[in-house]
Design a protein around this motif. Sequence first.
Motif, short mmCIF file in Angstrom:
data_model
loop_
_atom_site.label_atom_id
_atom_site.label_comp_id
_atom_site.label_asym_id
_atom_site.label_seq_id
_atom_site.Cartn_x
_atom_site.Cartn_y
_atom_site.Cartn_z
N PRO A 13 -46.41 -5.62 6.58
CA PRO A 13 -45.79 -6.25 5.41
C PRO A 13 -45.89 -5.44 4.12
N ARG A 14 -47.03 -4.83 3.84
CA ARG A 14 -47.17 -4.10 2.57
C ARG A 14 -46.36 -2.79 2.57
N GLU A 15 -45.85 -2.36 3.73
CA GLU A 15 -45.06 -1.13 3.81
C GLU A 15 -43.56 -1.40 3.92
N ARG A 16 -43.16 -2.66 3.78
CA ARG A 16 -41.74 -3.01 3.88
C ARG A 16 -40.97 -2.48 2.67
N THR A 17 -39.77 -1.99 2.94
CA THR A 17 -38.86 -1.54 1.89
C THR A 17 -37.72 -2.54 1.81
N ASN A 18 -37.53 -3.10 0.62
CA ASN A 18 -36.52 -4.13 0.43
C ASN A 18 -35.14 -3.62 0.85
N CYS A 19 -34.44 -4.46 1.57
CA CYS A 19 -33.13 -4.07 2.11
C CYS A 19 -32.03 -5.04 1.68
N GLY A 20 -32.40 -6.15 1.13
CA GLY A 20 -31.40 -7.15 0.78
C GLY A 20 -31.41 -7.47 -0.70
N TYR A 21 -31.10 -8.69 -0.99
CA TYR A 21 -31.07 -9.19 -2.36
C TYR A 21 -31.80 -10.53 -2.36
N PRO A 22 -32.26 -10.99 -3.52
CA PRO A 22 -32.98 -12.26 -3.56
C PRO A 22 -32.13 -13.39 -2.97
N GLY A 23 -32.72 -14.16 -2.07
CA GLY A 23 -32.05 -15.30 -1.47
C GLY A 23 -31.16 -14.98 -0.28
N TYR A 40 -35.92 -6.39 5.09
CA TYR A 40 -36.45 -5.05 4.88
C TYR A 40 -35.87 -4.04 5.87
N SER A 41 -36.00 -2.77 5.50
CA SER A 41 -35.45 -1.69 6.32
C SER A 41 -36.25 -1.51 7.60
N PRO A 42 -35.55 -1.30 8.73
CA PRO A 42 -36.25 -1.05 9.99
C PRO A 42 -36.83 0.37 10.01
N LYS A 43 -37.79 0.58 10.91
CA LYS A 43 -38.30 1.93 11.13
C LYS A 43 -37.19 2.76 11.75
N PRO A 44 -37.18 4.06 11.48
CA PRO A 44 -36.14 4.89 12.11
C PRO A 44 -36.33 4.92 13.62
N LYS A 45 -35.22 5.08 14.34
CA LYS A 45 -35.30 5.18 15.79
C LYS A 45 -36.01 6.48 16.16
N LYS A 46 -36.79 6.41 17.23
CA LYS A 46 -37.44 7.61 17.73
C LYS A 46 -36.49 8.28 18.71
N VAL A 47 -36.21 9.53 18.45
CA VAL A 47 -35.31 10.28 19.31
C VAL A 47 -35.95 11.61 19.70
N ARG A 48 -35.47 12.16 20.79
CA ARG A 48 -35.91 13.50 21.17
C ARG A 48 -34.73 14.23 21.78
N LYS A 49 -34.83 15.56 21.72
CA LYS A 49 -33.76 16.39 22.26
C LYS A 49 -34.10 16.75 23.70
N VAL A 50 -33.12 16.66 24.58
CA VAL A 50 -33.29 17.05 25.98
C VAL A 50 -32.12 17.92 26.41
N CYS A 51 -32.38 18.78 27.37
CA CYS A 51 -31.31 19.58 27.96
C CYS A 51 -30.69 18.73 29.07
N PRO A 52 -29.38 18.47 29.01
CA PRO A 52 -28.76 17.61 30.02
C PRO A 52 -28.90 18.19 31.42
#
Length: 99
Positions: A9-19, A43-55
């Motif tokens: 909770p203390r690390e949340r970044t506001n993403c909306g507006y009041p109400g 609030y804003s979600p955490k970024p997705k975790k991604v990784r690079k792979v060789c197909p």
Amino acid sequence: AKCQCKVVPRERTNCGYPGISAAECRKIGCCFNASVPSVPWCYSPKPKKVRKVCPNDPYTRINCGHPGIKPRECTRKGCCFRAHPAGVPWCFYHRVVEE
């Protein structure tokens, strides 16, 4: 994804507006949790975790080099190199996958 909304909770970044409603908050791609007072509920979600792979499939490769490119030159460009099979790019781009 639900795991992206597990933000202390203390690390949340506001993403909306009041109400803002939970539905409207989620519609704009944010997380909503009204269980903790005095912190942003939308609030804003955490970024997705991604990784690079060789197909693995050689027929889905997207060319990253030129005919005759050397493995070292290919990897220096940040690409994958596999000198087989014939008829497909040997120097090719990574794919990005979610973890």
